[in-house]
Design a protein around this motif. Structure first.
Motif, PDB file in Angstrom:
ATOM      1  N   CYS A   1      35.438  31.274  34.300  1.00  0.00           N
ATOM      2  CA  CYS A   1      35.435  31.641  32.913  1.00  0.00           C
ATOM      3  C   CYS A   1      36.271  30.828  31.885  1.00  0.00           C
ATOM      4  O   CYS A   1      35.563  30.300  31.088  1.00  0.00           O
ATOM      5  CB  CYS A   1      36.140  33.138  32.624  1.00  0.00           C
ATOM      6  N   ALA A   2      37.469  30.207  32.319  1.00  0.00           N
ATOM      7  CA  ALA A   2      38.185  29.480  31.435  1.00  0.00           C
ATOM      8  C   ALA A   2      37.598  28.006  31.365  1.00  0.00           C
ATOM      9  O   ALA A   2      37.641  27.075  30.314  1.00  0.00           O
ATOM     10  CB  ALA A   2      39.390  29.112  32.184  1.00  0.00           C
ATOM     11  N   LYS A   3      36.501  27.692  32.233  1.00  0.00           N
ATOM     12  CA  LYS A   3      35.917  26.289  32.112  1.00  0.00           C
ATOM     13  C   LYS A   3      34.730  26.359  31.041  1.00  0.00           C
ATOM     14  O   LYS A   3      34.209  25.397  30.788  1.00  0.00           O
ATOM     15  CB  LYS A   3      35.454  25.885  33.620  1.00  0.00           C
ATOM     16  N   VAL A   4      34.408  27.717  30.969  1.00  0.00           N
ATOM     17  CA  VAL A   4      32.974  27.922  29.987  1.00  0.00           C
ATOM     18  C   VAL A   4      33.680  27.990  28.511  1.00  0.00           C
ATOM     19  O   VAL A   4      34.445  29.097  28.374  1.00  0.00           O
ATOM     20  CB  VAL A   4      32.289  29.075  30.480  1.00  0.00           C
ATOM     21  N   GLY A   5      32.830  27.470  27.691  1.00  0.00           N
ATOM     22  CA  GLY A   5      33.161  27.642  26.262  1.00  0.00           C
ATOM     23  C   GLY A   5      32.119  27.268  25.153  1.00  0.00           C
ATOM     24  O   GLY A   5      31.595  26.382  25.550  1.00  0.00           O
ATOM     25  N   PHE A   6      31.854  28.378  24.511  1.00  0.00           N
ATOM     26  CA  PHE A   6      30.999  28.041  23.219  1.00  0.00           C
ATOM     27  C   PHE A   6      31.487  28.538  22.187  1.00  0.00           C
ATOM     28  O   PHE A   6      32.161  29.752  22.114  1.00  0.00           O
ATOM     29  CB  PHE A   6      29.598  28.238  23.659  1.00  0.00           C
ATOM     30  N   LYS A   7      30.715  28.571  20.715  1.00  0.00           N
ATOM     31  CA  LYS A   7      31.539  28.937  19.636  1.00  0.00           C
ATOM     32  C   LYS A   7      31.366  30.703  19.692  1.00  0.00           C
ATOM     33  O   LYS A   7      30.090  31.201  20.223  1.00  0.00           O
ATOM     34  CB  LYS A   7      30.630  28.701  18.597  1.00  0.00           C
ATOM     35  N   GLY A   8      32.003  31.556  19.728  1.00  0.00           N
ATOM     36  CA  GLY A   8      32.067  32.734  19.716  1.00  0.00           C
ATOM     37  C   GLY A   8      32.248  33.525  21.144  1.00  0.00           C
ATOM     38  O   GLY A   8      32.278  34.699  21.420  1.00  0.00           O
ATOM     39  N   ALA A   9      32.464  32.766  21.902  1.00  0.00           N
ATOM     40  CA  ALA A   9      32.482  33.121  23.395  1.00  0.00           C
ATOM     41  C   ALA A   9      34.120  33.853  23.538  1.00  0.00           C
ATOM     42  O   ALA A   9      35.006  33.840  23.083  1.00  0.00           O
ATOM     43  CB  ALA A   9      32.515  31.779  24.282  1.00  0.00           C
ATOM     44  N   PHE A  10      33.807  34.805  24.341  1.00  0.00           N
ATOM     45  CA  PHE A  10      34.932  35.747  24.850  1.00  0.00           C
ATOM     46  C   PHE A  10      34.411  36.376  26.183  1.00  0.00           C
ATOM     47  O   PHE A  10      33.341  36.512  26.548  1.00  0.00           O
ATOM     48  CB  PHE A  10      35.329  36.790  23.796  1.00  0.00           C
ATOM     49  N   TYR A  11      35.385  36.908  26.896  1.00  0.00           N
ATOM     50  CA  TYR A  11      35.246  37.883  27.957  1.00  0.00           C
ATOM     51  C   TYR A  11      36.269  38.776  28.181  1.00  0.00           C
ATOM     52  O   TYR A  11      37.175  38.600  27.817  1.00  0.00           O
ATOM     53  CB  TYR A  11      35.311  36.896  29.173  1.00  0.00           C
ATOM     54  N   ARG A  12      36.024  39.667  28.914  1.00  0.00           N
ATOM     55  CA  ARG A  12      37.054  40.697  29.184  1.00  0.00           C
ATOM     56  C   ARG A  12      37.802  40.415  30.278  1.00  0.00           C
ATOM     57  O   ARG A  12      37.726  39.514  31.267  1.00  0.00           O
ATOM     58  CB  ARG A  12      36.218  42.216  29.836  1.00  0.00           C
ATOM     59  N   ARG A  13      39.271  40.705  30.091  1.00  0.00           N
ATOM     60  CA  ARG A  13      40.432  40.270  31.219  1.00  0.00           C
ATOM     61  C   ARG A  13      40.808  41.443  32.085  1.00  0.00           C
ATOM     62  O   ARG A  13      41.946  41.438  32.578  1.00  0.00           O
ATOM     63  CB  ARG A  13      41.405  39.697  30.264  1.00  0.00           C
ATOM     64  N   ASP A  14      40.151  42.521  31.909  1.00  0.00           N
ATOM     65  CA  ASP A  14      40.356  43.677  32.865  1.00  0.00           C
ATOM     66  C   ASP A  14      39.482  44.032  34.110  1.00  0.00           C
ATOM     67  O   ASP A  14      39.789  44.949  34.721  1.00  0.00           O
ATOM     68  CB  ASP A  14      40.636  45.017  32.053  1.00  0.00           C
ATOM     69  N   ILE A  15      38.546  43.114  34.309  1.00  0.00           N
ATOM     70  CA  ILE A  15      37.615  43.316  35.278  1.00  0.00           C
ATOM     71  C   ILE A  15      38.273  43.410  36.641  1.00  0.00           C
ATOM     72  O   ILE A  15      38.931  42.365  36.890  1.00  0.00           O
ATOM     73  CB  ILE A  15      36.359  42.536  35.217  1.00  0.00           C
ATOM     74  N   GLY A  16      37.909  44.239  37.452  1.00  0.00           N
ATOM     75  CA  GLY A  16      38.552  44.536  38.751  1.00  0.00           C
ATOM     76  C   GLY A  16      40.013  44.829  38.915  1.00  0.00           C
ATOM     77  O   GLY A  16      40.559  45.264  39.980  1.00  0.00           O
ATOM     78  N   GLN A  17      40.734  45.025  37.565  1.00  0.00           N
ATOM     79  CA  GLN A  17      42.197  45.883  37.655  1.00  0.00           C
ATOM     80  C   GLN A  17      42.037  46.940  38.277  1.00  0.00           C
ATOM     81  O   GLN A  17      43.240  46.944  38.937  1.00  0.00           O
ATOM     82  CB  GLN A  17      42.772  45.595  36.261  1.00  0.00           C
ATOM     83  N   LYS A  18      41.469  47.860  38.080  1.00  0.00           N
ATOM     84  CA  LYS A  18      41.587  49.218  38.848  1.00  0.00           C
ATOM     85  C   LYS A  18      41.730  49.041  40.309  1.00  0.00           C
ATOM     86  O   LYS A  18      42.430  49.727  40.955  1.00  0.00           O
ATOM     87  CB  LYS A  18      40.507  50.148  38.289  1.00  0.00           C
ATOM     88  N   GLY A  19      40.625  48.395  40.834  1.00  0.00           N
ATOM     89  CA  GLY A  19      40.604  48.157  42.294  1.00  0.00           C
ATOM     90  C   GLY A  19      41.746  47.432  42.791  1.00  0.00           C
ATOM     91  O   GLY A  19      42.264  47.727  43.934  1.00  0.00           O
ATOM     92  N   ILE A  20      42.457  46.448  42.027  1.00  0.00           N
ATOM     93  CA  ILE A  20      43.686  45.748  42.433  1.00  0.00           C
ATOM     94  C   ILE A  20      44.664  46.778  42.571  1.00  0.00           C
ATOM     95  O   ILE A  20      45.622  46.758  43.583  1.00  0.00           O
ATOM     96  CB  ILE A  20      43.814  44.381  41.403  1.00  0.00           C
ATOM     97  N   LEU A  21      44.883  47.497  41.381  1.00  0.00           N
ATOM     98  CA  LEU A  21      46.032  48.443  41.515  1.00  0.00           C
ATOM     99  C   LEU A  21      45.811  49.460  42.679  1.00  0.00           C
ATOM    100  O   LEU A  21      46.765  49.946  43.241  1.00  0.00           O
ATOM    101  CB  LEU A  21      45.951  49.237  40.161  1.00  0.00           C
ATOM    102  N   ARG A  22      44.743  49.879  42.755  1.00  0.00           N
ATOM    103  CA  ARG A  22      44.286  50.750  44.153  1.00  0.00           C
ATOM    104  C   ARG A  22      44.905  50.172  45.359  1.00  0.00           C
ATOM    105  O   ARG A  22      45.378  50.751  46.407  1.00  0.00           O
ATOM    106  CB  ARG A  22      42.846  51.298  44.214  1.00  0.00           C
ATOM    107  N   GLU A  23      44.372  48.893  45.600  1.00  0.00           N
ATOM    108  CA  GLU A  23      44.989  48.054  46.970  1.00  0.00           C
ATOM    109  C   GLU A  23      46.284  48.004  46.873  1.00  0.00           C
ATOM    110  O   GLU A  23      46.873  47.755  48.117  1.00  0.00           O
ATOM    111  CB  GLU A  23      44.229  46.509  46.629  1.00  0.00           C
ATOM    112  N   GLU A  24      46.896  47.679  45.874  1.00  0.00           N
ATOM    113  CA  GLU A  24      48.596  47.708  45.831  1.00  0.00           C
ATOM    114  C   GLU A  24      49.327  48.952  46.320  1.00  0.00           C
ATOM    115  O   GLU A  24      50.363  48.835  46.688  1.00  0.00           O
ATOM    116  CB  GLU A  24      48.990  47.326  44.454  1.00  0.00           C
ATOM    117  N   LYS A  25      48.644  50.163  46.319  1.00  0.00           N
ATOM    118  CA  LYS A  25      49.232  51.279  46.596  1.00  0.00           C
ATOM    119  C   LYS A  25      49.295  51.649  47.856  1.00  0.00           C
ATOM    120  O   LYS A  25      48.797  51.126  48.711  1.00  0.00           O
ATOM    121  CB  LYS A  25      48.461  52.614  45.957  1.00  0.00           C
TER     122      LYS A  25
END
Length: 67
Positions: free
Chosen positions: A43-67
């Motif tokens: 995602c960091a390699k892609v850019g255009f005017k007004g571009a944005f992306y969520r930064r929380d995708i997968g976080q719930k699953g990662i937290l579950r794996e850590e338990k």
């Protein structure tokens, strides 16, 4: 960027978007955290005017794996 059928060379330089979801990025890794890191690196390699992306995708699953 490789050739795109039906587009002139000038048109290949710009990909117009009118809002909404204009790009999907996926990645693989040895676990979910590695896949998430690879996807966000892409995602960091892609850019255009007004571009944005969520930064929380997968976080719930990662937290579950850590338990």
């Amino acid at each position: 960027m490789g050739p795109v059928t039906g587009r002139s060379p000038a048109a290949r330089q710009a990909w117009p978007g009118a809002g909404g979801r204009v790009l999907g990025v996926t990645a693989r890794g040895s676990d979910l955290a590695a896949a998430q890191a690879a996807a966000y690196a892409a995602c960091a390699k892609v850019g255009f005017k007004g571009a944005f992306y969520r930064r929380d995708i997968g976080q719930k699953g990662i937290l579950r794996e850590e338990k």
